[in-house]
Scaffold this motif. Structure first.
Motif, PDB file in Angstrom:
ATOM      1  N   ASN A  87       0.865  -1.184   0.000  1.00 59.74           N
ATOM      2  CA  ASN A  87       0.000   0.000   0.000  1.00 59.74           C
ATOM      3  C   ASN A  87       0.899   1.231   0.000  1.00 59.74           C
ATOM      4  O   ASN A  87       1.517   1.556   1.022  1.00 59.74           O
ATOM      5  N   GLN A  89       2.709   4.597   0.325  1.00 58.76           N
ATOM      6  CA  GLN A  89       2.618   5.629   1.348  1.00 58.76           C
ATOM      7  C   GLN A  89       3.116   6.969   0.811  1.00 58.76           C
ATOM      8  O   GLN A  89       3.987   7.012  -0.062  1.00 58.76           O
ATOM      9  N   GLN A  91       4.027  11.308   1.802  1.00 53.78           N
ATOM     10  CA  GLN A  91       4.327  12.345   2.785  1.00 53.78           C
ATOM     11  C   GLN A  91       3.769  13.672   2.293  1.00 53.78           C
ATOM     12  O   GLN A  91       3.658  13.894   1.072  1.00 53.78           O
ATOM     13  N   ARG A 214       3.473   3.188  10.080  1.00 49.63           N
ATOM     14  CA  ARG A 214       3.859   3.314   8.674  1.00 49.63           C
ATOM     15  C   ARG A 214       4.161   1.953   8.064  1.00 49.63           C
ATOM     16  O   ARG A 214       3.708   1.627   6.959  1.00 49.63           O
ATOM     17  N   THR A 217       0.922  -0.346   7.912  1.00 50.85           N
ATOM     18  CA  THR A 217      -0.027   0.142   6.912  1.00 50.85           C
ATOM     19  C   THR A 217       0.459  -0.169   5.495  1.00 50.85           C
ATOM     20  O   THR A 217      -0.332  -0.554   4.626  1.00 50.85           O
ATOM     21  N   ALA A 218       1.762  -0.017   5.259  1.00 49.99           N
ATOM     22  CA  ALA A 218       2.311  -0.220   3.918  1.00 49.99           C
ATOM     23  C   ALA A 218       2.266  -1.675   3.481  1.00 49.99           C
ATOM     24  O   ALA A 218       2.035  -1.967   2.303  1.00 49.99           O
TER      25      ALA A 218
END
Length: 451
Positions: A87, A89, A91, A214, A217-218
């Motif tokens: 997934n 990510q 910034q 992080r 989630t990724a």
């Protein structure tokens, strides 16, 4: 280093074995070991499954003689097969990028930039024909969208038409519709846990929740399994619970188990899903076996039964001054300073002299109550000695000043008797709100991933 690498290799082989085909492994280490561990991982996972060496800036500055300040750690990222769960990510854009590129504002206050509607190269057909009086092929280009889509974008007000005749229209790209900058492999935006940070629990190797959030989630989706084989204070399982992942945490110390149990309960309370602790004693015979195998682990486990914190640093062994554990409690809402309850744990032969010694420690430490936890049954002289210590009284309530409890009694549900208006033994984890998610008891279901 060789013994360390052998130990790590054994564990990494097993982690590769249990990892689901579409799962990923993240290994956090410092720069003194990362190059050795990468060689081990290349052998186990195959160099083709190496994804990234992530640099995490773990502290702001470090003074070091005759070298540059070491401020980063390394996270080695491997997949098991391809494709793997991923997934992407992002910034946020920095302020300079926004001011340089998204430097226009429409009537509603939305920031935007003008972007190309044409691409290089001449195309024949729909995207190479004239639209709104402009033929891109004259400049060796073509429309990036079919004319029907260009008409729709115009209707939506997403196309800017230059005032100059013959100028090429441009696409209106709004800042608030953009996900941000794709995350790169140097992470400087995840701050370390400061001394006064709300999430700080006092565990020496605690990682920021943002770092684990992080990663999880990724490389996983809701319902997937997250395995942390070096669990520590439980940041990974905390974040996995928050993100509706199922989780397994492994640690070799009973201190970690107690800390994680408190952390999860404080953070999620009624929303905490059911979980099981495997490997800790459940009856007197297994408690006796633990005491015979490792008396320090037994001591830390026994302290966990009464929600006490070890008196010494997590893994130190040695002289304890007659204090194995501490509970800090408050009498009522007006109490500004926590009262002290000190605990001794004994896994061997016990006698009345030990109770007399505990009385002396209570006096020395100015503690309100003392508890003596024993694997063996107490003798009559021990009970008499404890009774002679008197009572701690507060607002009409009395509590034995010295209390003797056996492991068998604790396993049956008995506990230390003391005022429980408020307990300040463990630093409380921040309350975390979440909703939905798979039940933890479905742990070994049909999930595809273990991160």
């Amino acid at each position: 280093m060789s013994a360390y690498l052998v130990m790590m290799a054994q564990r990494l082989v097993e982690l590769h074995r249990v990892l689901k085909p579409h799962g990923s492994l993240y290994l956090h280490c410092d720069p003194t070991a990362s190059h050795y561990l990468k060689m081990v991982l290349d052998v186990i996972f195959d160099p083709r499954n190496f994804r990234n060496e992530i640099i995490w800036k773990r502290t702001s500055a470090h003074s070091s003689a005759e070298r540059y300040g070491p401020v980063h750690d390394v996270i080695l990222f491997y997949g098991k097969t391809h494709p793997r769960t991923w997934n992407k990510q992002f910034q946020p854009y920095d302020e300079k990028y926004i001011s340089d590129f998204y430097n226009k504002v429409d009537a509603t206050g939305r920031r935007y930039r003008l972007d190309n509607l044409t691409g290089s190269g001449i195309r024949h057909g729909d995207t190479g024909e004239t639209w709104e009086g402009v033929n891109p092929t004259h400049s060796g280009r073509h429309w990036m969208y079919p004319r029907a889509q260009l008409d729709e974008l115009k209707k939506q007000g997403r196309i800017y038409f230059p005032k100059k005749s013959g100028g090429v229209p441009a696409y209106v790209r709004y800042l608030d519709e953009m996900p941000g900058v794709p995350l790169q492999d140097v992470w400087t935006d995840v701050a370390p846990i400061g001394a006064q940070a709300a999430e700080r629990l006092g565990y020496p190797t605690q990682k920021p929740e943002a770092l684990l959030e992080r990663i999880i989630t990724a490389s996983s989706n809701e319902g997937d399994v997250v395995l942390d084989p070096f669990c520590g204070c439980g940041t990974a399982v905390h974040v996995a619970e928050k993100l509706h992942r199922r989780w397994i945490g492994i640690d070799v110390t009973h201190i970690a188990i107690t800390l994680i149990r408190h952390r999860l309960q404080d953070a999620f309370r009624s929303e905490l899903r059911q979980y099981e602790v495997i490997g800790d004693p459940k009856d007197l015979s297994s408690a006796t076996a633990l005491a015979q195998e490792d008396r320090y682990q037994f001591q830390w486990w026994a302290l966990g039964l009464v929600d006490a914190r070890p008196a010494q640093d997590n893994r130190k062994k040695g002289a304890d001054g007659g204090i194995d554990g501490v509970i800090r409690f408050f009498d009522d809402a007006t109490s500004k300073a926590a009262k002290k309850l000190i605990i001794q744990v004994k896994s061997g032969h016990v006698s009345a002299s030990m109770i007399r010694d505990l009385k002396g420690v209570i006096e020395r430490e100015r503690a309100e109550i003392g508890a003596f936890i024993t694997l063996e049954s107490p003798t009559r002289p021990m009970l008499q000695e404890a009774l002679s210590a008197g009572y701690y009284t507060f607002v009409g309530h009395t509590y034995p000043r010295i209390q003797i409890l056996t492991i068998e009694e604790l396993l049956a549900g008995k506990n230390i008797d003391y005022p429980r208006y408020g307990v300040g033994t463990f630093k409380r984890a921040r309350a975390t709100s979440k909703a939905g998610g798979a039940m933890q008891e479905d742990l070994f279901g049909s999930s595809d991933e273990t991160v």
